[in-house]
Design a protein around this motif. Structure first.
Motif, PDB file in Angstrom:
ATOM      1  N   MET A   1       0.831  -1.184   0.000  1.00  0.00           N
ATOM      2  CA  MET A   1       0.000   0.000   0.000  1.00  0.00           C
ATOM      3  C   MET A   1       0.878   1.250   0.000  1.00  0.00           C
ATOM      4  N   LYS A   2       0.568   2.200  -0.876  1.00  0.00           N
ATOM      5  CA  LYS A   2       1.358   3.425  -1.028  1.00  0.00           C
ATOM      6  C   LYS A   2       1.156   4.347   0.179  1.00  0.00           C
ATOM      7  N   SER A   3       2.255   4.888   0.652  1.00  0.00           N
ATOM      8  CA  SER A   3       2.200   5.880   1.726  1.00  0.00           C
ATOM      9  C   SER A   3       1.626   7.185   1.168  1.00  0.00           C
ATOM     10  N   ARG A   4       0.686   7.796   1.872  1.00  0.00           N
ATOM     11  CA  ARG A   4       0.060   9.032   1.387  1.00  0.00           C
ATOM     12  C   ARG A   4       0.686  10.245   2.065  1.00  0.00           C
ATOM     13  N   VAL A   5       1.083  11.213   1.236  1.00  0.00           N
ATOM     14  CA  VAL A   5       1.705  12.449   1.712  1.00  0.00           C
ATOM     15  C   VAL A   5       0.658  13.560   1.709  1.00  0.00           C
ATOM     16  N   VAL A   6       0.518  14.201   2.868  1.00  0.00           N
ATOM     17  CA  VAL A   6      -0.451  15.281   3.048  1.00  0.00           C
ATOM     18  C   VAL A   6       0.317  16.591   3.214  1.00  0.00           C
ATOM     19  N   TYR A   7      -0.173  17.625   2.531  1.00  0.00           N
ATOM     20  CA  TYR A   7       0.407  18.971   2.647  1.00  0.00           C
ATOM     21  C   TYR A   7      -0.668  19.903   3.195  1.00  0.00           C
ATOM     22  N   VAL A   8      -0.376  20.534   4.330  1.00  0.00           N
ATOM     23  CA  VAL A   8      -1.274  21.530   4.912  1.00  0.00           C
ATOM     24  C   VAL A   8      -0.632  22.895   4.708  1.00  0.00           C
ATOM     25  N   SER A   9      -1.401  23.802   4.119  1.00  0.00           N
ATOM     26  CA  SER A   9      -0.900  25.122   3.757  1.00  0.00           C
ATOM     27  C   SER A   9      -1.537  26.188   4.631  1.00  0.00           C
ATOM     28  N   GLY A  10      -0.719  27.162   5.100  1.00  0.00           N
ATOM     29  CA  GLY A  10      -1.298  28.255   5.868  1.00  0.00           C
ATOM     30  C   GLY A  10      -0.300  29.332   6.237  1.00  0.00           C
ATOM     31  N   THR A  11      -0.849  30.427   6.719  1.00  0.00           N
ATOM     32  CA  THR A  11      -0.036  31.525   7.241  1.00  0.00           C
ATOM     33  C   THR A  11       0.264  31.282   8.713  1.00  0.00           C
ATOM     34  N   PHE A  12      -0.725  30.801   9.438  1.00  0.00           N
ATOM     35  CA  PHE A  12      -0.612  30.478  10.861  1.00  0.00           C
ATOM     36  C   PHE A  12      -0.217  31.698  11.696  1.00  0.00           C
ATOM     37  N   ASP A  13      -0.842  32.837  11.368  1.00  0.00           N
ATOM     38  CA  ASP A  13      -0.620  34.070  12.134  1.00  0.00           C
ATOM     39  C   ASP A  13      -1.486  34.027  13.385  1.00  0.00           C
ATOM     40  N   LEU A  14      -0.973  34.535  14.490  1.00  0.00           N
ATOM     41  CA  LEU A  14      -1.688  34.491  15.767  1.00  0.00           C
ATOM     42  C   LEU A  14      -2.265  33.093  15.969  1.00  0.00           C
ATOM     43  N   PHE A  15      -1.394  32.120  16.061  1.00  0.00           N
ATOM     44  CA  PHE A  15      -1.770  30.701  16.087  1.00  0.00           C
ATOM     45  C   PHE A  15      -2.933  30.465  17.053  1.00  0.00           C
ATOM     46  N   GLY A  30      -3.360  11.024   6.150  1.00  0.00           N
ATOM     47  CA  GLY A  30      -2.282  10.312   5.471  1.00  0.00           C
ATOM     48  C   GLY A  30      -1.202   9.832   6.406  1.00  0.00           C
ATOM     49  N   ASP A  31      -0.068   9.499   5.807  1.00  0.00           N
ATOM     50  CA  ASP A  31       1.030   8.909   6.556  1.00  0.00           C
ATOM     51  C   ASP A  31       2.140   9.903   6.873  1.00  0.00           C
ATOM     52  N   THR A  32       2.410  10.796   5.935  1.00  0.00           N
ATOM     53  CA  THR A  32       3.429  11.825   6.125  1.00  0.00           C
ATOM     54  C   THR A  32       2.754  13.177   6.039  1.00  0.00           C
ATOM     55  N   LEU A  33       2.974  14.017   7.060  1.00  0.00           N
ATOM     56  CA  LEU A  33       2.360  15.341   7.094  1.00  0.00           C
ATOM     57  C   LEU A  33       3.421  16.421   6.930  1.00  0.00           C
ATOM     58  N   ILE A  34       3.286  17.173   5.845  1.00  0.00           N
ATOM     59  CA  ILE A  34       4.146  18.322   5.582  1.00  0.00           C
ATOM     60  C   ILE A  34       3.289  19.574   5.760  1.00  0.00           C
ATOM     61  N   VAL A  35       3.788  20.535   6.535  1.00  0.00           N
ATOM     62  CA  VAL A  35       3.066  21.796   6.719  1.00  0.00           C
ATOM     63  C   VAL A  35       3.889  22.911   6.091  1.00  0.00           C
ATOM     64  N   GLY A  36       3.255  23.652   5.188  1.00  0.00           N
ATOM     65  CA  GLY A  36       3.886  24.805   4.555  1.00  0.00           C
ATOM     66  C   GLY A  36       3.422  26.075   5.243  1.00  0.00           C
TER      67      GLY A  36
END
Length: 149
Positions: A1-15, A30-36
């Motif tokens: 089964m293929k590992s799924r890569v997730v990308y979360v995009s945001g500014t994240f100002d005043l978290f 998914g399996d791998t979480l990348i946050v931009g």
């Protein structure tokens, strides 16, 4: 089964809690979480500057348990990001609804996370400004004393 890569995009100002919910949501997809995290230069290209500088915003997101990788996001065009990082799933706030549908042509699932009427950095900034304005108003609006004779 293929590992799924997730990308979360945001500014994240005043978290705030909706940022955390969106990142947690991405983790569950998914399996791998990348946050931009959008750079200050990128944010300033389409709205007012963030209240919190990029270096602090990215450090906050890096301190969370869920992301596997946190990277600077320098563009709103995510074609190269998807290609270079083998992104399978893209997550962004629903204030961008429809903007990233073009990624579906690359086989990417796109999720617009619902902020609804809840907390947002824009609402927080307005609330802080309104409270500050109320606080200083009494010191700015006062009778001017008559000079002593």
């Amino acid at each position: 089964m293929k590992s799924r890569v997730v990308y979360v995009s945001g500014t994240f100002d005043l978290f705030h809690s909706n940022h955390l919910k969106m990142i947690n949501y991405g983790r569950g997809l998914g399996d791998t979480l990348i946050v931009g995290v959008s750079t200050d230069e990128l944010v300033c290209s389409y709205k007012k500057p963030p209240a919190v500088p990029f270096e602090e915003r990215i450090a906050i997101v890096e301190g969370l348990r869920d992301p596997d990788v946190v990277i600077p996001q320098r563009t709103l065009d995510h074609n190269e990001t998807v290609e270079n990082l083998n992104i399978d799933i893209f997550v962004i706030g629903d204030d961008w609804k429809g903007k990233y549908d073009y990624l579906k042509d690359q086989g990417v699932q796109v999720f617009y996370f619902p902020y609804g009427a809840g907390v947002s950095s824009t609402n927080l900034k307005k609330k802080i400004y309104d409270q500050y304005k109320k606080l200083i108003e009494p010191s700015d609006v006062h009778p001017i004393p008559e000079p002593k004779k």
